[in-house]
Design a protein around this motif. Structure first.
Motif, PDB file in Angstrom:
ATOM      1  N   SER A  15     -44.418  47.089 -33.011  1.00 49.79           N
ATOM      2  CA  SER A  15     -44.119  46.326 -31.791  1.00 49.79           C
ATOM      3  C   SER A  15     -44.587  47.041 -30.528  1.00 49.79           C
ATOM      4  CB  SER A  15     -42.615  46.058 -31.709  1.00 49.79           C
ATOM      5  OG  SER A  15     -42.197  45.322 -32.833  1.00 49.79           O
ATOM      6  N   HIS A  16     -44.548  48.389 -30.522  1.00 47.74           N
ATOM      7  CA  HIS A  16     -44.993  49.080 -29.305  1.00 47.74           C
ATOM      8  C   HIS A  16     -46.500  48.928 -29.100  1.00 47.74           C
ATOM      9  CE1 HIS A  16     -45.489  52.442 -32.273  1.00 47.74           C
ATOM     10  NE2 HIS A  16     -46.446  52.867 -31.468  1.00 47.74           N
ATOM     11  N   VAL A  17     -47.248  48.795 -30.184  1.00 47.49           N
ATOM     12  CA  VAL A  17     -48.696  48.593 -30.064  1.00 47.49           C
ATOM     13  C   VAL A  17     -48.968  47.219 -29.443  1.00 47.49           C
ATOM     14  CG1 VAL A  17     -50.882  48.544 -31.305  1.00 47.49           C
ATOM     15  CG2 VAL A  17     -49.038  50.039 -32.114  1.00 47.49           C
ATOM     16  N   THR A  18     -48.249  46.217 -29.953  1.00 47.59           N
ATOM     17  CA  THR A  18     -48.407  44.862 -29.415  1.00 47.59           C
ATOM     18  C   THR A  18     -47.989  44.816 -27.948  1.00 47.59           C
ATOM     19  OG1 THR A  18     -47.931  44.026 -31.615  1.00 47.59           O
ATOM     20  CG2 THR A  18     -47.811  42.451 -29.809  1.00 47.59           C
ATOM     21  N   LEU A  19     -46.921  45.542 -27.613  1.00 46.17           N
ATOM     22  CA  LEU A  19     -46.492  45.610 -26.204  1.00 46.17           C
ATOM     23  C   LEU A  19     -47.656  46.033 -25.314  1.00 46.17           C
ATOM     24  CD1 LEU A  19     -44.116  45.812 -24.048  1.00 46.17           C
ATOM     25  CD2 LEU A  19     -44.085  48.263 -24.617  1.00 46.17           C
ATOM     26  N   HIS A  20     -48.354  47.115 -25.702  1.00 41.78           N
ATOM     27  CA  HIS A  20     -49.461  47.610 -24.867  1.00 41.78           C
ATOM     28  C   HIS A  20     -50.584  46.583 -24.744  1.00 41.78           C
ATOM     29  CE1 HIS A  20     -48.049  51.752 -26.598  1.00 41.78           C
ATOM     30  NE2 HIS A  20     -47.246  51.331 -25.639  1.00 41.78           N
ATOM     31  N   GLN A  21     -50.709  45.737 -25.769  1.00 43.86           N
ATOM     32  CA  GLN A  21     -51.802  44.751 -25.750  1.00 43.86           C
ATOM     33  C   GLN A  21     -51.485  43.550 -24.862  1.00 43.86           C
ATOM     34  OE1 GLN A  21     -54.650  45.414 -26.728  1.00 43.86           O
ATOM     35  NE2 GLN A  21     -54.469  46.990 -28.319  1.00 43.86           N
ATOM     36  N   THR A  22     -50.229  43.427 -24.398  1.00 44.63           N
ATOM     37  CA  THR A  22     -49.906  42.249 -23.568  1.00 44.63           C
ATOM     38  C   THR A  22     -50.642  42.259 -22.235  1.00 44.63           C
ATOM     39  OG1 THR A  22     -47.920  43.320 -22.681  1.00 44.63           O
ATOM     40  CG2 THR A  22     -47.633  41.872 -24.610  1.00 44.63           C
TER      41      THR A  22
END
Lengths: 436, 436
Positions: free
Chosen positions: A235-242
């Motif tokens: 989830s933290h990786v996806t957060l950065h991609q937002t």
């Protein structure tokens, strides 16, 4: 040729300064991640041995919708962001569709894909916490390249375990990582116990993502001041991609439109979540009706045919247990060219959203994906990564429906990367040597 | 890391709508081009059999300083223009120089280089004049890729003669051209008399740019509705490239600076003229004192060691006679990786300007060029084309002088293309296998 504006940019002052954490706004939160041995709910501290502390906290944050992007990361984003939002007038014309097609072009990043958005953040947090070495695995090489560059920028040493068959078949990717200063090791290698065990049994083993992950985690756990960094799923990786979707939202406003449909390819879910979640918050909070379509390869159909269950993130079963759509952590997908989509499970956020009907998924066969990619290259001049071809294929399906119904829908897709280092795949396709 | 703005863009409305023809403003005009047989001054009509009529007229235009960019070409420019002007803060920091270094990033074009600026214009004029087929030669492949894409966009058939050794050693380039729909022929081939003559004498001939030019010209001359298109040297090609400098001028104004030094690599001169001439007009018309530095390879030093004289543009001596700095049309440069710079002569405009002291030239050895390229890649994240590495090396020399003197000069260079399809060259460099 249209006289409409083709590309839309934000000024540096308009680039978002926070990432969006959709977990805070979800009505049904993702189910807890469980400790692999105790099966108890995981706490951030349990992740500290593997990831940076800040990423570990972000992973489990279900409260804060907005997370500040650290100033040094924002400065580095400026090297390539904001990325262009492009009206795909060439593709529209080639399809003869009334749909308005836009794409967010993440291929213009220094490393050729969206992967850098998270690699920079993860490398920064590691550096801030006194870490000196980072390690990861890579298959196709997009993530390994991003990690190599991010490590260089923050003065960290990077060791990348590249699946041996890719190491040998994609020498350009290896060169790129080495140019950025990373140590690239063909996996399985003799540098870890996991690698030695495999090589002593089978000296000709060509490697797999599962083996490379095992080697990288072993190196991180056995080396002081060394952390493991991951390119998707979490989830933290996806957060950065937002940052992708937050920019796109402002750029679509410049174009005077709002998407009816948002499309991205889906491996672990980070580029999908990156572009989709900022728009999805308006569905959740304001009742907008945008559709979100994840395009996965037919050879690895976890979203369309997987089961929602607790499963491991790696083949060996060393990671925490994740509540996700999975084909089983021992699933071996066919050796398709879209190496970045060959993963058995989906991130926990996307899994919950799919379960709750907030997003859809389609599966795309390899030939359809390359057909779409070549059409796009001819129409827009950009050679897409084999992974991104899946998003293009799903977009074309929707645009063709619009042609049948006459609807002028607005479709936005994420061009996650370019395929200039994957031309062998196109060669095979153009020569008629690829099969579904 | 600097908090200064890193990248500068123009809005679509601000993109220049005319090219700049420096011939109109030059006090000493280039000497006339001569007919190869009669030795009389060439007229535009003499070029019609080879080039489109409009390009033939542009070639000899010494009157009109501003030439309208046709509307369809402007629309296609929008697919990638304006290209970013970037403050190279990473490179400045790596060098510890007080200089302010900027680069114009032409590598973001769909085909990866500045070459598309002229390919689109030439293909458009051909289409307007009823031409159905275009042909050209390519060595490294940047120009051939641009022609393939431009032909596709305007519905023309393209035949590209690629030097055989490149055809075999750079399969990714060939794939890219084929993906855009071009016919790519390894030269020498059996499709022309010139090719057959060579192959019957020497079946293993690996080809050269000279042979490929001969084959392309023969095809154009022997095929109805077929024209030959050229990627550099000629004045009309350089004219089309001035979009680079005209944009950069406005972007430098956004940055609040004006260049003390403008640098570009130099093969035939089109990317150099493209960025330099718009700034040079202020030297000519308003007495500005900007320095213009052409960076050529030490293995092909026409500007620093060539002779100003009338010479042919091709090895076989079929082209008009051009008044230029030349190493002799039968000069065979060493097989360096910067294939785009391996040309014996300089365009007539740049030759006259060099003769008149309005520009300078430096020669760069191959190892220095790759050293500069790797430093740049690590500092800015972009892998430069081997050709562009020469401009970076010359820029670094000037920036290091600033470090010694403490001067805060403003240096602008053109990043003419990326090197993602030339990684073999970097591999060889990093492995220590390259020599001067």
């Amino acid at each position: 040729m249209s006289k409409d504006q083709k590309r839309f940019f934000l000024t540096e002052a308009e680039i978002p300064t926070q990432w969006y954490n959709i977990q805070a706004d979800m009505k049904n939160k993702p189910q807890p991640i469980l400790h692999p041995k105790t099966k108890e709910e995981l706490k951030a501290e349990d992740l500290f041995p593997m990831f940076s502390q800040e990423c570990s906290r972000q992973e489990l944050d279900q409260t804060n919708a907005w997370i500040d992007i650290p100033e040094p990361v924002r400065e580095l984003y400026k090297n390539y962001r904001c990325t262009p939002l492009v009206r795909a007038t060439g593709l529209e014309k080639a399809l003869g569709t009334p749909a308005h097609i836009y794409f967010k072009n993440e291929s213009v990043s220094p490393v050729g894909s969206h992967k850098l958005n998270s690699a920079l953040a993860q490398a920064y947090y590691c550096q801030q916490e006194g870490i000196t070495n980072i390690t990861t695995e890579t298959g196709a090489g997009q993530w390994g390249t991003a990690v190599s560059y991010a490590a260089k920028v923050f003065g960290l040493e990077a060791a990348v375990y590249q699946v041996k068959i890719s190491y040998e078949q994609k020498p350009y990717r290896r060169s790129l990582m080495q140019m950025f200063g990373a140590q690239v090791i063909a996996s399985p290698s003799m540098s870890t116990r996991a690698g030695k065990d495999i090589l002593t049994k089978d000296p000709n083993n060509q490697g797999s993502l599962g083996t490379a992950i095992s080697e990288a985690i072993e190196l991180a756990e056995s080396t002081p001041n060394c952390k493991y960094v991951l390119g998707s799923v979490m989830s933290h990786v996806t957060l950065h991609q937002t940052i992708i979707g937050l920019e796109a939202e402002k750029q679509m406003a410049l174009a005077g439109e709002y998407p009816d449909i948002v499309v991205a390819c889906f491996g672990g879910g980070s580029n999908f979540g990156g572009i989709a979640f900022p728009f999805m918050r308006h569905n959740i909070l304001e009742g907008k009706q945008t559709r979100f379509i994840a395009a996965e390869p037919a050879s690895c159909p976890k979203l369309t045919q997987g089961e929602f269950r607790y499963d491991f993130g790696d083949v060996a079963g060393h990671t925490p247990l994740l509540p996700m759509f999975s084909l089983g952590h021992d699933f071996m997908p066919a050796n398709i060219h879209a190496g970045g989509l060959r993963y058995h499970g989906a991130g926990v956020i996307a899994s919950q959203l799919l379960k709750d009907g907030l997003m859809e998924a389609v599966d795309i066969k390899q030939l359809e994906s390359f057909q779409a990619g070549v059409l796009f290259a001819k129409a827009e001049g950009i050679v897409p990564a084999p992974e991104s071809c899946h998003a293009i294929a799903a977009t074309i399906r929707e645009a063709q429906k619009c042609k049948e119904t006459g609807e002028q829908k607005v479709i936005l897709f994420n061009l996650s990367g370019h395929g200039l280092i994957d031309m062998t795949a196109y060669d095979n396709y153009l020569a008629g040597n690829l099969h579904d």
